[in-house]
Design a protein around this motif. Structure first.
Motif, PDB file in Angstrom:
ATOM      1  N   THR A 117       0.826  -1.206   0.000  1.00 30.76           N
ATOM      2  CA  THR A 117       0.000   0.000   0.000  1.00 30.76           C
ATOM      3  C   THR A 117       0.858   1.254   0.000  1.00 30.76           C
ATOM      4  O   THR A 117       0.593   2.209  -0.751  1.00 30.76           O
ATOM      5  CB  THR A 117      -0.946  -0.013   1.213  1.00 30.76           C
ATOM      6  OG1 THR A 117      -1.749  -1.207   1.161  1.00 30.76           O
ATOM      7  CG2 THR A 117      -1.853   1.200   1.232  1.00 30.76           C
ATOM      8  N   VAL A 118       1.893   1.262   0.829  1.00 29.53           N
ATOM      9  CA  VAL A 118       2.787   2.421   0.871  1.00 29.53           C
ATOM     10  C   VAL A 118       3.491   2.590  -0.466  1.00 29.53           C
ATOM     11  O   VAL A 118       3.604   3.702  -0.993  1.00 29.53           O
ATOM     12  CB  VAL A 118       3.800   2.275   2.022  1.00 29.53           C
ATOM     13  CG1 VAL A 118       4.814   3.413   1.993  1.00 29.53           C
ATOM     14  CG2 VAL A 118       3.079   2.248   3.367  1.00 29.53           C
ATOM     15  N   GLU A 119       3.915   1.485  -1.044  1.00 26.84           N
ATOM     16  CA  GLU A 119       4.566   1.549  -2.359  1.00 26.84           C
ATOM     17  C   GLU A 119       3.607   2.112  -3.412  1.00 26.84           C
ATOM     18  O   GLU A 119       3.985   2.963  -4.239  1.00 26.84           O
ATOM     19  CB  GLU A 119       5.045   0.155  -2.765  1.00 26.84           C
ATOM     20  CG  GLU A 119       5.840   0.120  -4.059  1.00 26.84           C
ATOM     21  CD  GLU A 119       6.408  -1.257  -4.341  1.00 26.84           C
ATOM     22  OE1 GLU A 119       7.564  -1.352  -4.779  1.00 26.84           O
ATOM     23  OE2 GLU A 119       5.683  -2.260  -4.129  1.00 26.84           O
ATOM     24  N   GLN A 120       2.357   1.665  -3.379  1.00 21.19           N
ATOM     25  CA  GLN A 120       1.351   2.122  -4.337  1.00 21.19           C
ATOM     26  C   GLN A 120       1.105   3.623  -4.215  1.00 21.19           C
ATOM     27  O   GLN A 120       1.046   4.345  -5.219  1.00 21.19           O
ATOM     28  CB  GLN A 120       0.044   1.353  -4.109  1.00 21.19           C
ATOM     29  CG  GLN A 120      -1.143   1.829  -4.923  1.00 21.19           C
ATOM     30  CD  GLN A 120      -1.051   1.442  -6.400  1.00 21.19           C
ATOM     31  OE1 GLN A 120      -0.219   0.616  -6.787  1.00 21.19           O
ATOM     32  NE2 GLN A 120      -1.906   2.028  -7.228  1.00 21.19           N
ATOM     33  N   PHE A 121       0.970   4.110  -2.967  1.00 28.41           N
ATOM     34  CA  PHE A 121       0.584   5.502  -2.756  1.00 28.41           C
ATOM     35  C   PHE A 121       1.775   6.452  -2.672  1.00 28.41           C
ATOM     36  O   PHE A 121       1.582   7.658  -2.493  1.00 28.41           O
ATOM     37  CB  PHE A 121      -0.340   5.612  -1.540  1.00 28.41           C
ATOM     38  CG  PHE A 121      -1.727   5.093  -1.824  1.00 28.41           C
ATOM     39  CD1 PHE A 121      -2.727   5.947  -2.269  1.00 28.41           C
ATOM     40  CD2 PHE A 121      -2.029   3.742  -1.696  1.00 28.41           C
ATOM     41  CE1 PHE A 121      -3.997   5.470  -2.571  1.00 28.41           C
ATOM     42  CE2 PHE A 121      -3.292   3.256  -1.994  1.00 28.41           C
ATOM     43  CZ  PHE A 121      -4.290   4.121  -2.437  1.00 28.41           C
ATOM     44  N   THR A 122       2.985   5.910  -2.831  1.00 23.76           N
ATOM     45  CA  THR A 122       4.156   6.777  -3.046  1.00 23.76           C
ATOM     46  C   THR A 122       4.624   6.632  -4.499  1.00 23.76           C
ATOM     47  O   THR A 122       5.765   6.975  -4.824  1.00 23.76           O
ATOM     48  CB  THR A 122       5.310   6.429  -2.082  1.00 23.76           C
ATOM     49  OG1 THR A 122       5.683   5.052  -2.259  1.00 23.76           O
ATOM     50  CG2 THR A 122       4.920   6.676  -0.636  1.00 23.76           C
TER      51      THR A 122
END
Length: 260
Positions: A28-33
């Motif tokens: 999720t963090v990878e997706q939204f960064t």
């Protein structure tokens, strides 16, 4: 007479979530960064050690915010839709089909057996669960994998999140016979927030014996000695009376020793 009440966290104690919840946080963090940052398990542990990020959706959002803040942006500059973040997280953890789960939850290893709970019952020890997981995700493991019945559970939808001890108090109230009030309570968890929960419970109900039991989650057991020791020390500072390598080390004999 019942000798003790043991209340369990689920994630990292009953099931290994290193490759599921924590993997979903990283995704999720990878997706939204925009692919710029993927937190490691260590990064996630550092955040969790602050004791206020028990909710993994909120933890994911916080890691996204902190990444962009490190790039010189303020939180008001960041266009982040929290519901979209939740939906993405759940698509990884549960899968894309809401009716038939195919996500990371399906491959979580168990960290105990049904016989463990049978043994507690045979030794006059009451038990229940207080988890930050959603109710159906908790029941997926408790009923679906461990085949436990008559479960006393408080989950995300039911009560405020940890370290607020409301859920712990409600589980105890449901388990404890009125004639045996003030039975000693052990709360078993793998994070700082879990142990802070016990600390807050002690402050609100000092007349009862409270014992915080820390468990090292599998990804920490596999880490180097320095990291294991650091994680254990964080649990102890947060309120753990004892820290175990795995749940089943908390035997009826050990429970009786801890409350004596």
């Amino acid at each position: 007479m019942k000798t003790a009440i043991v209340v369990f966290d689920i994630d990292g104690v009953i099931r290994d979530v290193g490759g599921s919840y924590r993997r979903a946080i990283a995704d999720t963090v990878e997706q939204f960064t925009n692919g710029a940052y993927r937190p490691t398990l260590t990064d996630i542990d550092y955040l969790k050690a602050e004791g206020i990020w028990n909710n993994d959706w909120e933890a994911s959002q916080e890691l996204v915010y902190r990444y962009f803040e490190a790039q010189g942006k303020t939180r008001t500059d960041i266009s982040l839709n929290y519901q979209q973040l939740i939906d993405f997280f759940q698509s990884r953890y549960r899968g894309l089909d809401p009716e038939e789960w195919t996500g990371y939850i399906c491959s979580e290893p168990l960290l105990c057996t049904p016989n463990y709970f049978k043994n507690l019952t045979e030794n006059q020890i009451l038990w229940g669960f207080f988890s930050g997981a959603m109710r159906d995700e908790a029941l997926y493991v408790l009923q679906g994998k461990l085949n436990l019945s008559s479960i006393v559970l408080r989950a995300m939808e039911d009560v405020p999140g940890k370290p607020d001890p409301t859920g712990l108090f409600e589980v105890i109230a449901e388990l404890e016979p009125e004639e045996h009030q003030h039975t000693p309570v052990l709360y078993v968890g793998d994070t700082v927030a879990d142990l802070y929960t016990v600390t807050q419970a002690k402050q609100l109900q000092p007349e009862r014996l409270w014992v915080g039991v820390g468990v090292l989650p599998p990804h920490i057991q596999q880490a180097d000695l320095e990291r294991r020791q650091g994680y254990q020390q964080n649990l102890e500072k947060a309120g753990a009376t004892i820290v175990l390598n795995q749940l089943e080390e908390l035997t009826p004999a050990k429970i009786k020793e801890l409350i004596s």
